[in-house]
Scaffold this active site. Structure first.
Site, PDB file in Angstrom:
ATOM      1  N   TRP A 157       0.716  -1.146  -0.033  1.00  0.00           N
ATOM      2  CA  TRP A 157      -0.020   0.045  -0.057  1.00  0.00           C
ATOM      3  C   TRP A 157       0.882   1.447   0.017  1.00  0.00           C
ATOM      4  O   TRP A 157       0.177   2.337  -0.023  1.00  0.00           O
ATOM      5  CB  TRP A 157      -1.079  -0.075   1.145  1.00  0.00           C
ATOM      6  CG  TRP A 157      -0.090  -0.343   2.357  1.00  0.00           C
ATOM      7  CD1 TRP A 157      -0.068  -1.508   3.140  1.00  0.00           C
ATOM      8  CD2 TRP A 157       0.695   0.606   3.218  1.00  0.00           C
ATOM      9  NE1 TRP A 157       0.570  -1.194   4.382  1.00  0.00           N
ATOM     10  CE2 TRP A 157       1.215  -0.144   4.395  1.00  0.00           C
ATOM     11  CE3 TRP A 157       0.921   1.807   2.986  1.00  0.00           C
ATOM     12  CZ2 TRP A 157       1.748   0.595   5.179  1.00  0.00           C
ATOM     13  CZ3 TRP A 157       1.796   2.671   4.300  1.00  0.00           C
ATOM     14  CH2 TRP A 157       2.369   1.759   5.177  1.00  0.00           C
ATOM     15  N   ASN A 158       2.334   1.080   0.365  1.00  0.00           N
ATOM     16  CA  ASN A 158       2.908   2.483   0.491  1.00  0.00           C
ATOM     17  C   ASN A 158       3.166   3.093  -0.977  1.00  0.00           C
ATOM     18  O   ASN A 158       3.340   4.255  -1.065  1.00  0.00           O
ATOM     19  CB  ASN A 158       4.350   2.191   1.207  1.00  0.00           C
ATOM     20  CG  ASN A 158       5.223   1.209   0.527  1.00  0.00           C
ATOM     21  OD1 ASN A 158       4.687   0.372  -0.294  1.00  0.00           O
ATOM     22  ND2 ASN A 158       6.314   1.163   1.042  1.00  0.00           N
ATOM     23  N   LYS A 181      -2.252  -8.612  -7.659  1.00  0.00           N
ATOM     24  CA  LYS A 181      -3.047  -8.504  -6.524  1.00  0.00           C
ATOM     25  C   LYS A 181      -2.384  -7.434  -5.614  1.00  0.00           C
ATOM     26  O   LYS A 181      -1.523  -7.393  -4.866  1.00  0.00           O
ATOM     27  CB  LYS A 181      -2.693  -9.886  -5.637  1.00  0.00           C
ATOM     28  CG  LYS A 181      -2.918  -9.800  -3.975  1.00  0.00           C
ATOM     29  CD  LYS A 181      -4.417  -9.575  -3.554  1.00  0.00           C
ATOM     30  CE  LYS A 181      -4.667  -9.507  -2.199  1.00  0.00           C
ATOM     31  NZ  LYS A 181      -4.096  -8.129  -1.519  1.00  0.00           N
ATOM     32  N   ALA A 183      -2.635  -4.091  -2.623  1.00  0.00           N
ATOM     33  CA  ALA A 183      -2.937  -4.221  -1.224  1.00  0.00           C
ATOM     34  C   ALA A 183      -4.397  -3.825  -1.068  1.00  0.00           C
ATOM     35  O   ALA A 183      -4.975  -3.063  -1.851  1.00  0.00           O
ATOM     36  CB  ALA A 183      -1.758  -3.038  -0.648  1.00  0.00           C
ATOM     37  N   SER A 235       6.691  -7.665   3.558  1.00  0.00           N
ATOM     38  CA  SER A 235       7.345  -7.594   4.765  1.00  0.00           C
ATOM     39  C   SER A 235       8.302  -8.982   4.707  1.00  0.00           C
ATOM     40  O   SER A 235       7.788  -9.703   3.930  1.00  0.00           O
ATOM     41  CB  SER A 235       6.536  -7.948   5.922  1.00  0.00           C
ATOM     42  OG  SER A 235       5.805  -9.107   6.040  1.00  0.00           O
ATOM     43  N   GLU A 256      11.215  -8.303  -2.679  1.00  0.00           N
ATOM     44  CA  GLU A 256      11.548  -7.087  -2.259  1.00  0.00           C
ATOM     45  C   GLU A 256      10.906  -6.849  -0.764  1.00  0.00           C
ATOM     46  O   GLU A 256       9.864  -6.567  -0.728  1.00  0.00           O
ATOM     47  CB  GLU A 256      11.240  -5.987  -3.205  1.00  0.00           C
ATOM     48  CG  GLU A 256      12.262  -4.640  -2.945  1.00  0.00           C
ATOM     49  CD  GLU A 256      11.321  -3.640  -2.301  1.00  0.00           C
ATOM     50  OE1 GLU A 256      11.421  -3.449  -1.010  1.00  0.00           O
ATOM     51  OE2 GLU A 256      10.430  -2.654  -2.868  1.00  0.00           O
ATOM     52  N   CYS A 290      10.285   1.131   2.219  1.00  0.00           N
ATOM     53  CA  CYS A 290      11.015   0.358   2.800  1.00  0.00           C
ATOM     54  C   CYS A 290      12.712   0.689   2.737  1.00  0.00           C
ATOM     55  O   CYS A 290      13.402   0.162   3.474  1.00  0.00           O
ATOM     56  CB  CYS A 290      11.242  -1.045   1.796  1.00  0.00           C
ATOM     57  SG  CYS A 290       9.466  -1.733   1.847  1.00  0.00           S
ATOM     58  N   GLU A 390      12.085  -2.316  11.686  1.00  0.00           N
ATOM     59  CA  GLU A 390      11.518  -1.095  10.787  1.00  0.00           C
ATOM     60  C   GLU A 390      10.493  -0.422  11.481  1.00  0.00           C
ATOM     61  O   GLU A 390       9.213  -0.983  11.878  1.00  0.00           O
ATOM     62  CB  GLU A 390      11.056  -1.731   9.777  1.00  0.00           C
ATOM     63  CG  GLU A 390      11.230  -1.263   8.379  1.00  0.00           C
ATOM     64  CD  GLU A 390      10.740  -1.972   7.245  1.00  0.00           C
ATOM     65  OE1 GLU A 390      10.304  -3.078   7.430  1.00  0.00           O
ATOM     66  OE2 GLU A 390      11.000  -1.453   5.942  1.00  0.00           O
TER      67      GLU A 390
END
Ligand code: SIN
Length: 486
Positions: A157-158, A181, A183, A235, A256, A290, A390
């Site tokens: 979503w970021n 697909k 988020a 994640s 990633e 990230c 994080e």
């Protein structure tokens, strides 16, 4: 319905085999604006059956798509990139509404996202094979590069658009088809991209978009032998799970995953440049990237100047709804994100760190409680949560170091290896430190290294595979060797 969607009259359903569909069950889930909790739209809650149909559609579309001359795929992808830029404002407003980031950043992301499609379109024309000298006079060795087949991506979503196009562009350019697909928090940007792909003439089944249950969709993507490649940004724990599940069909993966970037400032650095880079890296997207700096190591001689200037500038950042003028800090994505940031700050303070600025929720009239003050923390230590996890929020913890060796040791003391940053004006140190940092991406006097031309990806538990640059075509092609007896 809020203006953004009502005016746009955009699609909100899923794209499978060129048709816009609802979930078989008719179930939907709501997409909310994190700044206001306003209901923006509802999208289908799809699962296994719809995902299977999307995979079948992608499988059917694969042969004709891969058989097209590369230049035709180039033209369609070019049109898609152009359409994204034509609709930059509309896409950016939509993105800010569902994700929260400031409008200027959302516009930047649309351009960034379009650049991945444009770059991949160009690369489509340059998927070269090789001939290799053989040991026998009557033999020829040919090396072909071919598309993999049906590919899939699961995206976060970021960066609701750019993390899709970074995968979709090269996948399609190389002749693959894809099931996307997105988020759950940000499906609308993905659906808008699907609409533009249809408009650009991308044939039915080449791009499919399925929203809904992450577990059911993800499991089908790895359980189904027709899917030959999955690219995931998200994640590290989920990446590990996907890696285990990929064993069933030996599905190729690009992962990633999480990062925990160190940011080193040496005594000889240009302090203003370092502060500028720190802000660009740390507070972009409210610290929800990230690659953003998570641990700042600053050398003794420059520590006070850096801490002072950084805090001063961070204090002036404008907090508010991303759609409003001049806002630099929007809401965090959800309540869990806010809770995690506060937990990291509280833990640091309990262990003796000092808040130089920020450190609390920001109250903004009429908006949700998801706004967090941009924060600078003085004196973090190894036992603090912030040193290991994080934070994914707008918090910059600082720690003093004495020597280059110490800084490198601390910087590398992490299970993650995505991005690292450092500032120095010493050219020999620049090369020495860049070589020693155990990270896939290094910003040397640069707080914003992400760009379409460069390979993006991590080492250690930050995953594997590279997206961007010429390297990305390796991720979406297979090598075939043909031994030709004359
Ligand atoms: C990410 O946070 O995963 C992507 C950030 C970028 O592309 O710069």
């Amino acid at each position: 319905m809020p203006q953004t969607l009502d005016q746009q009259k955009m699609q909100t359903r899923n794209l499978i085999g060129g048709k816009w569909i609802d979930a078989d069950s008719g179930d939907e889930f709501a997409v909310l604006d994190p700044a206001t909790d306003e209901h923006i739209a509802s999208v289908p809650r799809c699962g296994t059956a719809e995902t299977r149909r999307a995979i079948d559609a992608a499988a059917e579309a694969f042969k004709p798509w891969s058989a097209r001359p590369a230049v035709e795929r180039y033209r369609m992808l070019r049109s898609l990139a152009d359409a994204m830029m034509r609709d930059q404002d509309r896409l950016a407003r939509l993105m800010t509404s569902e994700q929260g980031k400031p409008l200027a950043e959302a516009k930047g992301e649309v351009a960034y996202a379009a650049s991945f499609i444009e770059w991949a379109a160009e690369e489509a024309k340059r998927v070269y094979g090789e001939t290799v000298p053989a040991s026998f006079a009557d033999k020829r060795i040919l090396v072909l590069r071919q598309p993999i087949g049906v590919t899939a991506c699961i995206t976060p979503w970021n960066f609701p658009l750019a993390m899709i196009t970074r995968k979709l562009g090269p996948a399609l350019a190389a002749g693959n088809t894809m099931v996307v697909k997105p988020a759950e928090d940000t499906p609308l940007s993905a659906i808008a991209l699907g609409e533009l792909a249809v408009e650009a003439g991308v044939p039915a089944g080449v791009v499919n978009i399925v929203t809904g249950e992450a577990k059911a969709i993800g499991e089908e993507l790895l359980d189904n032998p027709k899917v030959r490649k999955l690219s995931f940004t998200g994640s590290t724990p989920v990446g590990k799970l996907l890696l285990q599940k990929s064993a069933k069909n030996l599905t190729k993966l690009s992962l990633e995953l999480g990062g925990h970037a160190p940011f080193l400032v040496f005594d000889d650095a240009d302090v203003d440049a370092a502060v500028k880079g720190a802000i660009a890296s740390k507070y972009r997207n409210m610290g929800q990237t990230c690659v953003c700096a998570n641990r700042f190591y600053v050398q003794d001689g420059i520590y006070d100047a850096f801490a002072g200037k950084l805090s001063e500038q961070v204090k002036t950042m404008k907090i508010g709804r991303g759609l409003d003028d001049g806002v630099q800090v929007g809401p965090l994505i959800n309540d869990d994100a806010v809770e995690k940031v506060q937990r990291h700050v509280d833990d640091a303070v309990q262990h003796g760190a000092k808040v130089l600025t920020g450190g609390a929720l920001a109250k903004v009239d009429g908006l949700t409680n998801r706004f967090y003050e941009p924060t600078v923390i003085d004196g973090f230590t190894p036992e603090m949560l912030i040193n290991h996890e994080e934070t994914f929020g707008p918090v910059a913890p600082l720690r003093r170091f004495k020597s280059e060796e110490q800084a490198i040791e601390w910087a590398n003391d992490s299970i993650y290896g995505l991005a690292a940053y450092f500032y120095t004006r010493d050219a020999s140190r620049l090369m020495r430190v860049a070589e020693q940092l155990e990270y896939g991406i290094v910003g040397a006097n640069d707080g914003a290294p992400s760009t379409v031309q460069a390979p993006f990806g991590g080492v250690k538990e930050s995953g594997f595979g590279r997206e961007g640059g010429k390297y990305v075509m390796d991720e979406y092609t297979e090598i075939k060797y043909v031994s030709w007896q004359l």
